[in-house]
Design a protein around this motif. Structure first.
Motif, PDB file in Angstrom:
ATOM      1  N   VAL A  12      -6.798   6.813 -11.911  1.00 28.54           N
ATOM      2  CA  VAL A  12      -7.973   7.379 -11.251  1.00 28.54           C
ATOM      3  C   VAL A  12      -8.020   6.912  -9.807  1.00 28.54           C
ATOM      4  CG1 VAL A  12     -10.502   7.427 -11.186  1.00 28.54           C
ATOM      5  CG2 VAL A  12      -9.301   7.543 -13.379  1.00 28.54           C
ATOM      6  N   PHE A  13      -8.268   7.847  -8.907  1.00 27.72           N
ATOM      7  CA  PHE A  13      -8.491   7.553  -7.488  1.00 27.72           C
ATOM      8  C   PHE A  13      -9.986   7.685  -7.232  1.00 27.72           C
ATOM      9  CE2 PHE A  13      -6.194   7.477  -3.296  1.00 27.72           C
ATOM     10  CZ  PHE A  13      -7.314   7.275  -2.515  1.00 27.72           C
ATOM     11  N   GLY A  14     -10.616   6.610  -6.796  1.00 26.17           N
ATOM     12  CA  GLY A  14     -12.049   6.633  -6.522  1.00 26.17           C
ATOM     13  C   GLY A  14     -12.337   6.888  -5.055  1.00 26.17           C
ATOM     14  N   GLY A  15     -13.079   7.919  -4.773  1.00 32.73           N
ATOM     15  CA  GLY A  15     -13.456   8.225  -3.398  1.00 32.73           C
ATOM     16  C   GLY A  15     -14.826   7.665  -3.061  1.00 32.73           C
ATOM     17  N   ALA A  16     -15.142   7.620  -1.766  1.00 30.22           N
ATOM     18  CA  ALA A  16     -16.480   7.229  -1.315  1.00 30.22           C
ATOM     19  C   ALA A  16     -16.844   7.944  -0.021  1.00 30.22           C
ATOM     20  CB  ALA A  16     -16.582   5.718  -1.123  1.00 30.22           C
ATOM     21  N   ASP A  17     -15.939   8.747   0.524  1.00 31.41           N
ATOM     22  CA  ASP A  17     -16.173   9.470   1.765  1.00 31.41           C
ATOM     23  C   ASP A  17     -16.907  10.773   1.449  1.00 31.41           C
ATOM     24  OD1 ASP A  17     -15.636   9.313   4.614  1.00 31.41           O
ATOM     25  OD2 ASP A  17     -14.388  11.088   4.377  1.00 31.41           O
ATOM     26  N   PRO A  18     -17.712  11.325   2.397  1.00 32.23           N
ATOM     27  CA  PRO A  18     -18.345  12.625   2.168  1.00 32.23           C
ATOM     28  C   PRO A  18     -17.316  13.699   1.863  1.00 32.23           C
ATOM     29  CG  PRO A  18     -19.260  11.565   4.114  1.00 32.23           C
ATOM     30  CD  PRO A  18     -18.087  10.738   3.694  1.00 32.23           C
ATOM     31  N   LEU A  19     -17.687  14.657   1.041  1.00 30.74           N
ATOM     32  CA  LEU A  19     -16.790  15.749   0.696  1.00 30.74           C
ATOM     33  C   LEU A  19     -16.313  16.457   1.953  1.00 30.74           C
ATOM     34  CD1 LEU A  19     -18.582  17.308  -2.413  1.00 30.74           C
ATOM     35  CD2 LEU A  19     -16.784  15.565  -2.349  1.00 30.74           C
ATOM     36  N   GLU A  20     -15.004  16.671   2.032  1.00 28.89           N
ATOM     37  CA  GLU A  20     -14.327  17.292   3.169  1.00 28.89           C
ATOM     38  C   GLU A  20     -14.306  16.413   4.409  1.00 28.89           C
ATOM     39  OE1 GLU A  20     -12.455  19.850   2.722  1.00 28.89           O
ATOM     40  OE2 GLU A  20     -13.192  20.040   0.672  1.00 28.89           O
ATOM     41  N   GLY A  21     -14.802  15.175   4.312  1.00 25.35           N
ATOM     42  CA  GLY A  21     -14.586  14.217   5.388  1.00 25.35           C
ATOM     43  C   GLY A  21     -13.106  13.909   5.478  1.00 25.35           C
ATOM     44  N   VAL A  22     -12.699  13.304   6.584  1.00 25.41           N
ATOM     45  CA  VAL A  22     -11.258  13.144   6.802  1.00 25.41           C
ATOM     46  C   VAL A  22     -10.612  12.237   5.760  1.00 25.41           C
ATOM     47  CG1 VAL A  22     -11.452  11.211   8.425  1.00 25.41           C
ATOM     48  CG2 VAL A  22      -9.490  12.760   8.553  1.00 25.41           C
ATOM     49  N   TYR A  23     -11.321  11.204   5.281  1.00 23.47           N
ATOM     50  CA  TYR A  23     -10.718  10.338   4.274  1.00 23.47           C
ATOM     51  C   TYR A  23     -10.740  10.997   2.901  1.00 23.47           C
ATOM     52  CZ  TYR A  23     -11.098   7.270   8.193  1.00 23.47           C
ATOM     53  OH  TYR A  23     -10.999   6.759   9.457  1.00 23.47           O
ATOM     54  N   ASP A  24     -11.739  11.813   2.641  1.00 25.70           N
ATOM     55  CA  ASP A  24     -11.745  12.625   1.425  1.00 25.70           C
ATOM     56  C   ASP A  24     -10.509  13.520   1.406  1.00 25.70           C
ATOM     57  OD1 ASP A  24     -13.174  13.882  -0.963  1.00 25.70           O
ATOM     58  OD2 ASP A  24     -13.003  15.615   0.358  1.00 25.70           O
ATOM     59  N   ARG A  25     -10.194  14.130   2.535  1.00 27.33           N
ATOM     60  CA  ARG A  25      -9.021  15.006   2.607  1.00 27.33           C
ATOM     61  C   ARG A  25      -7.719  14.206   2.580  1.00 27.33           C
ATOM     62  NH1 ARG A  25      -9.584  18.143   7.728  1.00 27.33           N
ATOM     63  NH2 ARG A  25     -11.152  16.615   8.337  1.00 27.33           N
ATOM     64  N   GLN A  26      -7.708  13.040   3.226  1.00 22.73           N
ATOM     65  CA  GLN A  26      -6.537  12.167   3.147  1.00 22.73           C
ATOM     66  C   GLN A  26      -6.243  11.808   1.699  1.00 22.73           C
ATOM     67  OE1 GLN A  26      -5.976   8.083   5.306  1.00 22.73           O
ATOM     68  NE2 GLN A  26      -6.888   7.643   3.302  1.00 22.73           N
ATOM     69  N   ASN A  27      -7.282  11.410   0.968  1.00 17.96           N
ATOM     70  CA  ASN A  27      -7.107  10.980  -0.409  1.00 17.96           C
ATOM     71  C   ASN A  27      -6.674  12.135  -1.309  1.00 17.96           C
ATOM     72  OD1 ASN A  27      -7.983   8.544   0.605  1.00 17.96           O
ATOM     73  ND2 ASN A  27     -10.079   8.770  -0.169  1.00 17.96           N
ATOM     74  N   GLN A  28      -7.232  13.326  -1.041  1.00 20.40           N
ATOM     75  CA  GLN A  28      -6.803  14.499  -1.806  1.00 20.40           C
ATOM     76  C   GLN A  28      -5.335  14.805  -1.520  1.00 20.40           C
ATOM     77  OE1 GLN A  28      -8.937  16.660  -4.050  1.00 20.40           O
ATOM     78  NE2 GLN A  28      -6.774  16.784  -4.617  1.00 20.40           N
ATOM     79  N   LYS A  29      -4.928  14.632  -0.258  1.00 25.04           N
ATOM     80  CA  LYS A  29      -3.528  14.839   0.112  1.00 25.04           C
ATOM     81  C   LYS A  29      -2.624  13.895  -0.671  1.00 25.04           C
ATOM     82  CE  LYS A  29      -0.374  16.532   3.057  1.00 25.04           C
ATOM     83  NZ  LYS A  29      -0.055  17.980   3.154  1.00 25.04           N
ATOM     84  N   PHE A  30      -3.015  12.628  -0.746  1.00 26.54           N
ATOM     85  CA  PHE A  30      -2.242  11.643  -1.496  1.00 26.54           C
ATOM     86  C   PHE A  30      -2.122  12.032  -2.963  1.00 26.54           C
ATOM     87  CE2 PHE A  30      -2.517   7.791  -4.195  1.00 26.54           C
ATOM     88  CZ  PHE A  30      -1.265   7.245  -3.944  1.00 26.54           C
ATOM     89  N   VAL A  31      -3.253  12.376  -3.569  1.00 30.30           N
ATOM     90  CA  VAL A  31      -3.256  12.750  -4.985  1.00 30.30           C
ATOM     91  C   VAL A  31      -2.362  13.962  -5.215  1.00 30.30           C
ATOM     92  CG1 VAL A  31      -4.706  13.662  -6.839  1.00 30.30           C
ATOM     93  CG2 VAL A  31      -5.479  11.704  -5.493  1.00 30.30           C
ATOM     94  N   ASP A  32      -2.469  14.962  -4.338  1.00 32.35           N
ATOM     95  CA  ASP A  32      -1.645  16.167  -4.484  1.00 32.35           C
ATOM     96  C   ASP A  32      -0.164  15.843  -4.343  1.00 32.35           C
ATOM     97  OD1 ASP A  32      -3.939  17.645  -4.837  1.00 32.35           O
ATOM     98  OD2 ASP A  32      -3.982  18.434  -2.792  1.00 32.35           O
ATOM     99  N   LEU A  33       0.189  14.985  -3.368  1.00 40.07           N
ATOM    100  CA  LEU A  33       1.589  14.611  -3.168  1.00 40.07           C
ATOM    101  C   LEU A  33       2.139  13.887  -4.393  1.00 40.07           C
ATOM    102  CD1 LEU A  33       1.551  13.339   0.542  1.00 40.07           C
ATOM    103  CD2 LEU A  33       2.670  15.412  -0.324  1.00 40.07           C
ATOM    104  N   VAL A  34       1.351  12.954  -4.935  1.00 38.07           N
ATOM    105  CA  VAL A  34       1.813  12.201  -6.105  1.00 38.07           C
ATOM    106  C   VAL A  34       1.988  13.132  -7.301  1.00 38.07           C
ATOM    107  CG1 VAL A  34       1.183  10.424  -7.788  1.00 38.07           C
ATOM    108  CG2 VAL A  34       0.847  10.006  -5.346  1.00 38.07           C
TER     109      VAL A  34
END
Length: 309
Positions: A12-34
């Motif tokens: 599980v990857f736990g987020g804390a950034d607002p939806l579509e914030g840059v870190y939210d998108r960074q983390n989604q990018k990581f999850v998608d790549l993995v």
């Protein structure tokens, strides 16, 4: 295939950034790549926003192993590694190259190793992130206009000290409650990364955006170290490379988007202002000796970072 294990690895990857914030998108990018590169041998679930809590709460869940991954602003780790208070001090870094020089320094490496050994969190990748600016419900034309401003600051000791040094009256308000606080006057100002402020719509509640550029954030992706050590070398390599690629994507995206995001704020009715930040920088530098004496970070650390090329 990344390995020979018969059972799929799940985490599980736990987020804390607002939806579509840059870190939210960074983390989604990581999850998608993995998930893409793992070819079915590893599957990450991304729980976005603050569904699991704020940054500190999610970090604590990673420490306990209840959540395996977290990514956002590196400075939150100062709550456990005091040396890292330095990264959220105002006007520490000159530019992104200076941030990179710090990430490659012995001081950084020693701090993240302490985080891994003492708290069980391994930093997989880090890089330059957003520039922090401020929003307020009244114009800020100079350092004098900051006097007494009720300023929302995050749960980081150094941010509190910085905004006290700059003359405001800091208040600790949860990120998710800040929009309401700005709307009702509970707080009169807030600060944060440009994309994060825009994603949370703070510029709609406090329509004066001021380019203080007081902090250059370090973005990061981290993992529970015990969980990471239990994986195969192939999966460890996959995770490390994906984190590096996602953080690099974030750095490139932030650099490209910041001017555009400020234009969007103006289009929404906000007034975006650039001010002379030299008086703010000077006041922050004057406070360094006092903060080092109080143990905010080791003596001489600020000067050594300033000397990095």
């Amino acid at each position: 295939m990344v390995g020979t294990a018969s059972a799929q690895v799940s985490a599980v990857f736990g987020g804390a950034d607002p939806l579509e914030g840059v870190y939210d998108r960074q983390n989604q990018k990581f999850v998608d790549l993995v998930n893409e590169r793992g070819e079915g041998e590893i599957k990450l679930e991304f729980i976005r926003g603050e569904q699991l809590g704020n940054d500190v709460q999610v970090i604590e869940q990673v420490m306990s192993g209840a959540v395996q991954f977290y990514g956002d602003d590196f400075s939150f780790y100062a709550n456990w590694v005091p040396e890292l208070n330095i990264v959220s001090w105002g006007f520490l870094f000159r530019d992104n190259a200076h941030v990179e020089a710090f990430i490659n320094s012995d001081a950084y490496k020693e701090a993240v190793e302490k985080l891994r050994v003492e708290q069980g969190i391994r930093i997989l990748a880090a890089g330059p992130g957003q520039i922090r600016v401020m929003v307020s419900n009244r114009p800020i034309g100079s350092i004098d206009d900051l006097a007494g401003l009720k300023m929302r600051v995050p749960e980081i000791r150094t941010y509190l000290a910085l905004w006290e040094t700059l003359g405001t009256s800091p208040a600790r308000v949860a990120w998710g409650e800040t929009f309401l606080g700005l709307s009702t006057g509970v707080v009169e100002g807030a600060e944060g990364g440009i994309s994060s402020l825009y994603g949370a719509k703070f510029h709609e509640a406090a329509k004066h955006v001021t380019r203080t550029d007081h902090v250059r954030i370090i973005a990061q992706i981290a993992v529970n170290d015990a969980w990471f050590e239990a994986q195969t070398p192939e999966i460890q390599e996959l995770l490390t490379t994906a984190a590096q690629d996602a953080v690099k994507w974030q750095t490139d995206t932030v650099t490209a988007e910041q001017a555009e995001t400020l234009e969007k704020m103006a289009a929404d009715g906000a007034t975006v202002t650039e001010i002379d930040v030299a008086p703010l920088r000077e006041r922050s530098e004057v406070a360094v000796e006092k903060l080092e004496a109080e143990g905010f970070w080791p003596k001489g650390l600020w000067a050594s970072i300033q000397a990095l090329q």
